[in-house]
Design a protein around this motif. Structure first.
Motif, PDB file in Angstrom:
ATOM      1  N   SER A  86       0.834  -1.207   0.000  1.00 12.99           N
ATOM      2  CA  SER A  86       0.000   0.000   0.000  1.00 12.99           C
ATOM      3  C   SER A  86       0.864   1.250   0.000  1.00 12.99           C
ATOM      4  CB  SER A  86      -0.945  -0.004   1.214  1.00 12.99           C
ATOM      5  OG  SER A  86      -0.243   0.201   2.429  1.00 12.99           O
ATOM      6  N   ARG A  87       1.944   1.224   0.737  1.00 12.26           N
ATOM      7  CA  ARG A  87       2.840   2.383   0.779  1.00 12.26           C
ATOM      8  C   ARG A  87       3.589   2.540  -0.542  1.00 12.26           C
ATOM      9  NH1 ARG A  87       4.328   4.437   6.136  1.00 12.26           N
ATOM     10  NH2 ARG A  87       2.758   3.697   7.591  1.00 12.26           N
ATOM     11  N   LEU A  88       3.923   1.411  -1.167  1.00  7.66           N
ATOM     12  CA  LEU A  88       4.541   1.483  -2.486  1.00  7.66           C
ATOM     13  C   LEU A  88       3.572   2.077  -3.502  1.00  7.66           C
ATOM     14  CD1 LEU A  88       6.894   0.832  -4.413  1.00  7.66           C
ATOM     15  CD2 LEU A  88       5.886  -1.444  -4.715  1.00  7.66           C
ATOM     16  N   MET A  89       2.297   1.665  -3.446  1.00  4.84           N
ATOM     17  CA  MET A  89       1.283   2.207  -4.346  1.00  4.84           C
ATOM     18  C   MET A  89       1.147   3.725  -4.177  1.00  4.84           C
ATOM     19  SD  MET A  89      -1.540  -0.832  -3.857  1.00  4.84           S
ATOM     20  CE  MET A  89      -2.909   0.018  -4.659  1.00  4.84           C
ATOM     21  N   ARG A  90       1.152   4.174  -2.944  1.00  6.95           N
ATOM     22  CA  ARG A  90       1.057   5.612  -2.680  1.00  6.95           C
ATOM     23  C   ARG A  90       2.220   6.364  -3.327  1.00  6.95           C
ATOM     24  NH1 ARG A  90       0.828   6.785   3.486  1.00  6.95           N
ATOM     25  NH2 ARG A  90      -0.800   5.202   3.224  1.00  6.95           N
ATOM     26  N   SER A  91       3.417   5.788  -3.205  1.00  6.11           N
ATOM     27  CA  SER A  91       4.599   6.418  -3.799  1.00  6.11           C
ATOM     28  C   SER A  91       4.572   6.327  -5.322  1.00  6.11           C
ATOM     29  CB  SER A  91       5.870   5.760  -3.254  1.00  6.11           C
ATOM     30  OG  SER A  91       6.001   5.985  -1.866  1.00  6.11           O
ATOM     31  N   LEU A  92       4.070   5.227  -5.865  1.00  5.42           N
ATOM     32  CA  LEU A  92       3.971   5.103  -7.326  1.00  5.42           C
ATOM     33  C   LEU A  92       3.041   6.170  -7.897  1.00  5.42           C
ATOM     34  CD1 LEU A  92       3.785   1.210  -7.724  1.00  5.42           C
ATOM     35  CD2 LEU A  92       5.566   2.704  -8.666  1.00  5.42           C
ATOM     36  N   LYS A  93       1.962   6.465  -7.186  1.00  7.95           N
ATOM     37  CA  LYS A  93       1.033   7.509  -7.646  1.00  7.95           C
ATOM     38  C   LYS A  93       1.724   8.869  -7.694  1.00  7.95           C
ATOM     39  CE  LYS A  93      -2.243   6.409  -4.665  1.00  7.95           C
ATOM     40  NZ  LYS A  93      -3.538   6.429  -3.925  1.00  7.95           N
ATOM     41  N   ALA A  94       2.653   9.097  -6.786  1.00  7.43           N
ATOM     42  CA  ALA A  94       3.382  10.365  -6.770  1.00  7.43           C
ATOM     43  C   ALA A  94       4.347  10.483  -7.939  1.00  7.43           C
ATOM     44  CB  ALA A  94       4.137  10.509  -5.446  1.00  7.43           C
ATOM     45  N   HIS A  95       4.830   9.330  -8.430  1.00  8.63           N
ATOM     46  CA  HIS A  95       5.779   9.317  -9.548  1.00  8.63           C
ATOM     47  C   HIS A  95       5.105   9.073 -10.892  1.00  8.63           C
ATOM     48  CE1 HIS A  95       8.644   8.839  -6.209  1.00  8.63           C
ATOM     49  NE2 HIS A  95       9.554   9.281  -7.045  1.00  8.63           N
ATOM     50  N   ASP A  96       3.864   8.620 -10.867  1.00  7.60           N
ATOM     51  CA  ASP A  96       3.147   8.299 -12.101  1.00  7.60           C
ATOM     52  C   ASP A  96       1.686   8.716 -11.929  1.00  7.60           C
ATOM     53  OD1 ASP A  96       1.937   7.266 -14.344  1.00  7.60           O
ATOM     54  OD2 ASP A  96       2.470   5.171 -13.955  1.00  7.60           O
ATOM     55  N   ALA A  97       1.352   9.886 -12.475  1.00  7.77           N
ATOM     56  CA  ALA A  97       0.007  10.438 -12.293  1.00  7.77           C
ATOM     57  C   ALA A  97      -1.067   9.586 -12.955  1.00  7.77           C
ATOM     58  CB  ALA A  97      -0.036  11.861 -12.848  1.00  7.77           C
ATOM     59  N   GLU A  98      -0.678   8.729 -13.901  1.00  8.97           N
ATOM     60  CA  GLU A  98      -1.645   7.900 -14.611  1.00  8.97           C
ATOM     61  C   GLU A  98      -1.631   6.445 -14.117  1.00  8.97           C
ATOM     62  OE1 GLU A  98      -0.831   8.382 -18.744  1.00  8.97           O
ATOM     63  OE2 GLU A  98      -1.513  10.469 -18.798  1.00  8.97           O
ATOM     64  N   ALA A  99      -1.091   6.223 -12.944  1.00 11.41           N
ATOM     65  CA  ALA A  99      -0.981   4.859 -12.411  1.00 11.41           C
ATOM     66  C   ALA A  99      -2.349   4.216 -12.234  1.00 11.41           C
ATOM     67  CB  ALA A  99      -0.244   4.882 -11.075  1.00 11.41           C
ATOM     68  N   GLU A 100      -2.476   2.982 -12.730  1.00  7.88           N
ATOM     69  CA  GLU A 100      -3.672   2.152 -12.518  1.00  7.88           C
ATOM     70  C   GLU A 100      -3.232   0.901 -11.768  1.00  7.88           C
ATOM     71  OE1 GLU A 100      -6.332   1.451 -15.910  1.00  7.88           O
ATOM     72  OE2 GLU A 100      -4.986   2.770 -17.050  1.00  7.88           O
ATOM     73  N   PHE A 101      -4.056   0.471 -10.801  1.00  7.07           N
ATOM     74  CA  PHE A 101      -3.678  -0.677  -9.980  1.00  7.07           C
ATOM     75  C   PHE A 101      -4.746  -1.769 -10.029  1.00  7.07           C
ATOM     76  CE2 PHE A 101      -1.735   3.017  -7.754  1.00  7.07           C
ATOM     77  CZ  PHE A 101      -0.402   2.658  -7.935  1.00  7.07           C
ATOM     78  N   ARG A 102      -4.268  -2.978 -10.075  1.00  2.00           N
ATOM     79  CA  ARG A 102      -5.096  -4.164  -9.904  1.00  2.00           C
ATOM     80  C   ARG A 102      -4.267  -5.096  -9.037  1.00  2.00           C
ATOM     81  NH1 ARG A 102      -9.719  -5.761 -12.580  1.00  2.00           N
ATOM     82  NH2 ARG A 102     -10.118  -8.005 -12.688  1.00  2.00           N
ATOM     83  N   PHE A 103      -4.906  -5.793  -8.077  1.00  2.00           N
ATOM     84  CA  PHE A 103      -4.044  -6.478  -7.105  1.00  2.00           C
ATOM     85  C   PHE A 103      -4.755  -7.575  -6.318  1.00  2.00           C
ATOM     86  CE2 PHE A 103      -5.663  -2.395  -5.599  1.00  2.00           C
ATOM     87  CZ  PHE A 103      -6.362  -2.735  -4.458  1.00  2.00           C
ATOM     88  N   TYR A 104      -3.921  -8.505  -5.874  1.00  2.00           N
ATOM     89  CA  TYR A 104      -4.237  -9.432  -4.791  1.00  2.00           C
ATOM     90  C   TYR A 104      -3.629  -8.792  -3.551  1.00  2.00           C
ATOM     91  CZ  TYR A 104      -5.831 -13.557  -7.446  1.00  2.00           C
ATOM     92  OH  TYR A 104      -6.534 -14.446  -8.213  1.00  2.00           O
TER      93      TYR A 104
END
Length: 374
Positions: free
Chosen positions: A17-35
């Motif tokens: 979850s913390r990695l996802m938060r940081s990815l959003k800061a580096h990639d404004a178009e980030a899309e996530f799908r996950f287990y």
């Protein structure tokens, strides 16, 4: 970019979850799908399956739930194939994740990145072949893993910092609650693991050992989020031990010393500057003690000692785990030179972990590498 993440346990849910938060800061178009779990879901994207449907530990539970495990794996492969992500990011959980990595690479779907590398330096070192073949980039949170992967196995990795260190630093900047503080006596904290079997094996002896000091210290059990309060009560009945649920950091911030089962909790305890005894009971202790010397690839079981590369904290595991030994080691760290030596060792651990913020550093590298590949 499209990111598919797989975390199979509560700790993986937190770190992912913390990695996802940081990815959003580096990639404004980030899309996530996950287990994953609730924390990942709070960051946005699509939760395909909750980790509570995945986390089976031990030979018998895995055997009993094998059809479910295989179905989950098949569904995960199909979902990745249909969604066509730009990258699959695996978070620990190697038994499941390395099989997914093999599938993704064999079908040439996308790059495979691994955040929080499998602990193959402790056991199942043969998995290095799977990692070399199927993992494009590996991101480590333990500094000693660099030598293991790069020098021993000639496989380059990225040490990005340690998220547990980040989390402790962040917590200590926030105002403390009152959950772990019940009176004027100093606290001996009990951290007995996050799984029922660990608690059943370790907690009764830990309580008996700590009771020797209950006239001068309050005994506080830090309850794991995944364990019901009713399960703990069977061990606490008739004792003065106070249960505090979901406030481990609060308890550690007020603790004078601690008894801790092996795992991430040993590192958390060290980062809070709390002297500790590492306790881990096993079945057939004399046999396990012998096998540990013969089969385990590392000298220590606690992250504190592994990071320091020396014995900073005492480990009472298998044949050395006993009430008498725990009492003796606990008494040594309540006051005196052994306590001071341990605290000095903790400073060394902090230095070795470094100052990098793990999820931010990993996210920066992940997005940079992916953009270079496009």
């Amino acid at each position: 970019m499209k990111y598919y993440l797989i975390a199979g346990e509560a700790s993986g849910d937190l770190h992912a979850s913390r990695l996802m938060r940081s990815l959003k800061a580096h990639d404004a178009e980030a899309e996530f799908r996950f287990y994953g779990g609730d924390l990942m879901q709070a960051e946005g994207g699509t939760l395909v399956k909750h980790y509570s449907e995945l986390a089976y530990m031990g030979f018998v539970p895995v055997l009993l739930h094998l059809p479910t495990i295989l179905r989950n794996m098949r569904q995960c492969k199909e979902d990745i194939h249909n969604w066509r992500p730009d990258v699959v990011i695996l978070v620990d959980y190697p038994g499941f994740n390395l099989k997914i990595a093999d599938y993704v690479k064999r079908h040439n779907i996308c790059p495979v990145f691994y955040y929080i590398s499998p602990k193959i330096w402790a056991w199942k070192e043969y998995r290095i072949k799977d990692i070399k073949r199927n993992v494009d980039e590996l991101f480590s949170i333990l500094p000693f893993e660099v030598d293991f992967f790069e020098k021993k196995h000639h496989y380059p990795i990225h040490y990005v910092g340690n998220p547990t260190a980040d989390e402790v630093k962040e917590w200590r900047l926030t105002p403390p609650s009152q959950g772990g503080d019940g009176g004027g006596s100093p606290v001996i904290a009990l951290l007995a693991g996050s799984r029922k079997q660990e608690i059943k094996d370790n907690l009764p002896t830990m309580i008996r050992a700590a009771q020797k000091f209950e006239k001068d210290y309050e005994l506080v059990l830090a309850g794991a989020p995944s364990i019901d309060e009713a399960y703990y009560q069977r061990f606490l009945e008739g004792t003065k031990v106070r249960l505090v649920k979901n406030q481990t950091y609060d308890v550690l911030s007020k603790a004078h010393a601690a008894l801790v089962t092996s795992g991430t909790a040993t590192l958390e305890t060290a980062l809070f500057g709390v002297p500790q005894v590492v306790c881990y009971e096993t079945p057939l202790p004399w046999l396990i003690g012998w096998l540990r010397k013969k089969l385990l690839k590392v000298k220590y079981v606690s992250l504190v000692n592994l990071i320091a590369d020396r014995e900073v904290v005492t480990e009472l595991v298998a044949d050395t785990f006993s009430q008498a030994n725990i009492e003796h080691e606990l008494e040594l760290i309540l006051d005196g030179p052994a306590r001071q030596q341990m605290l000095e060792g903790y400073e060394e651990v902090w230095q070795r972990l470094g100052k990098e913020k793990a999820p931010d550093n990993a996210a920066r590298l992940i997005t940079q590498i992916l953009r270079e590949r496009l």
